[in-house]
Design an enzyme around this catalytic site. Structure first.
Site, PDB file in Angstrom:
ATOM      1  N   ASP A  81       4.749  68.651 -63.124  1.00  0.00           N
ATOM      2  CA  ASP A  81       5.355  69.753 -62.491  1.00  0.00           C
ATOM      3  C   ASP A  81       4.264  69.776 -61.179  1.00  0.00           C
ATOM      4  OD1 ASP A  81       3.032  71.980 -63.010  1.00  0.00           O
ATOM      5  OD2 ASP A  81       3.858  71.103 -64.853  1.00  0.00           O
TER       6      ASP A  81
ATOM      7  N   ASP B 116       2.427  72.863 -60.343  1.00  0.00           N
ATOM      8  CA  ASP B 116       1.572  73.970 -60.703  1.00  0.00           C
ATOM      9  C   ASP B 116       2.553  74.984 -59.951  1.00  0.00           C
ATOM     10  OD1 ASP B 116      -0.267  74.999 -62.330  1.00  0.00           O
ATOM     11  OD2 ASP B 116      -1.464  75.549 -60.441  1.00  0.00           O
TER      12      ASP B 116
END
Length: 285
Positions: free
Chosen positions: A207, A209
């Site tokens: 991802d 974040d």
């Protein structure tokens, strides 16, 4: 024997032959799961341990890091490869990229960081948290064996968890120049150094974040990308094991030498028994 500690998404071992499980008891409790031991096709013996347990029952804070590392040491492991699921703090490091970091920044606060917390004090140098030879070998293996984009070097900032970052925290870590963010590099790397094990990790980005305006970290996103990274990571680790040099090419095997600050005669007998496997060679009266 070579150890492999699997992170989130990796709960079973490499394609090993003649496997069996070892239930290892350590002075620091039970490891996160029985250790699976088997052989690669070339005969190399491998010990596999899922960091969070087979059913992901241990959080990043409560995972039995000391027992895990000590169990591998007890079994005769000298070199440990690991994997971590991480978030990206850089636009040019998208999900499903592999990063082999060379540095760690510790932002945890509730963990057992050392084998030597009472009765025997060891001041361990930790300027280079990953074995440089293993790190380079792992990065080269990732480039040769996986189909992922691979980045060698970078800083892994380790947070407590299990919650993800706030936007303010994420922006702070980006401004500090960190590259990836995760929850499990510490204390595992510190303990591996105290156990005089060569240690390096390959991280799989799941991802962005929460710093990115069009990105929001969800468990499903992390799980989906961790599953996609699994094949890359296993291919990397398998290649790294098969191509591992016969001899260790570093000083990790002597890391504790000169670091014990407590005279041998002052160490209580029960403490000495607990740490004997780790520092016994340095405590001769």
């Amino acid at each position: 024997m070579i150890g492999f500690i699997g992170g989130s998404g990796i709960y079973d071992s490499l394609p090993l032959e003649d496997t069996h499980e070892e239930h290892v008891e350590t002075p620091f409790g039970e490891p996160s799961a029985p250790v699976t031991i088997g052989s690669m096709p070339d005969g190399t013996e491998v010990a596999f341990l899922p960091r969070h347990g087979r059913d992901h029952q241990h959080s990043p804070t409560t995972a039995p890091y000391r027992a895990n590392i000590h169990a591998l040491k007890q079994l005769g492991v000298e070199r440990v490869l690991a994997s971590n699921a991480v978030g990206s703090l850089r636009e040019d490091l998208p999900p499903r990229t592999l990063v082999v970091p060379d540095q760690i920044f510790d932002r945890t606060r509730k963990r057992e960081y050392t084998f030597f917390d009472e009765g025997c004090v060891v001041h361990m140098p930790f300027a280079e948290p990953y074995c440089p030879h293993m790190k380079s070998h792992l990065a080269e293996s990732a480039r040769e064996a996986s189909e992922a984009e691979v980045v060698e070097d970078g800083t892994y900032v380790c947070i407590e968890g299990p919650q993800y970052s706030t936007k303010a925290e994420s922006e702070h870590f980006r401004a500090s120049g960190f590259d990836v963010i995760g929850m499990t590099a510490i204390p595992e790397a510190k303990l591996a150094r105290e156990a005089e094990l060569c240690y390096a990790t390959v991280t799989g980005i799941t991802d962005y974040d929460v710093w990115k305006d069009d990105a929001e970290v969800t468990l499903q996103e992390v799980l989906d990308n961790a599953a996609a990274n699994e094949a890359f990571i296993k291919a990397t680790v398998q290649h790294a094991i098969e191509a591992m040099p016969d001899a260790r090419e570093c000083d990790c095997g002597h890391a504790v030498e000169g670091a014990v600050n407590t005279p041998a005669e002052a160490i209580p007998a029960d403490v000495r028994e607990t740490v004997d496997l780790l520092v016994g060679d340095y405590l001769d009266d």
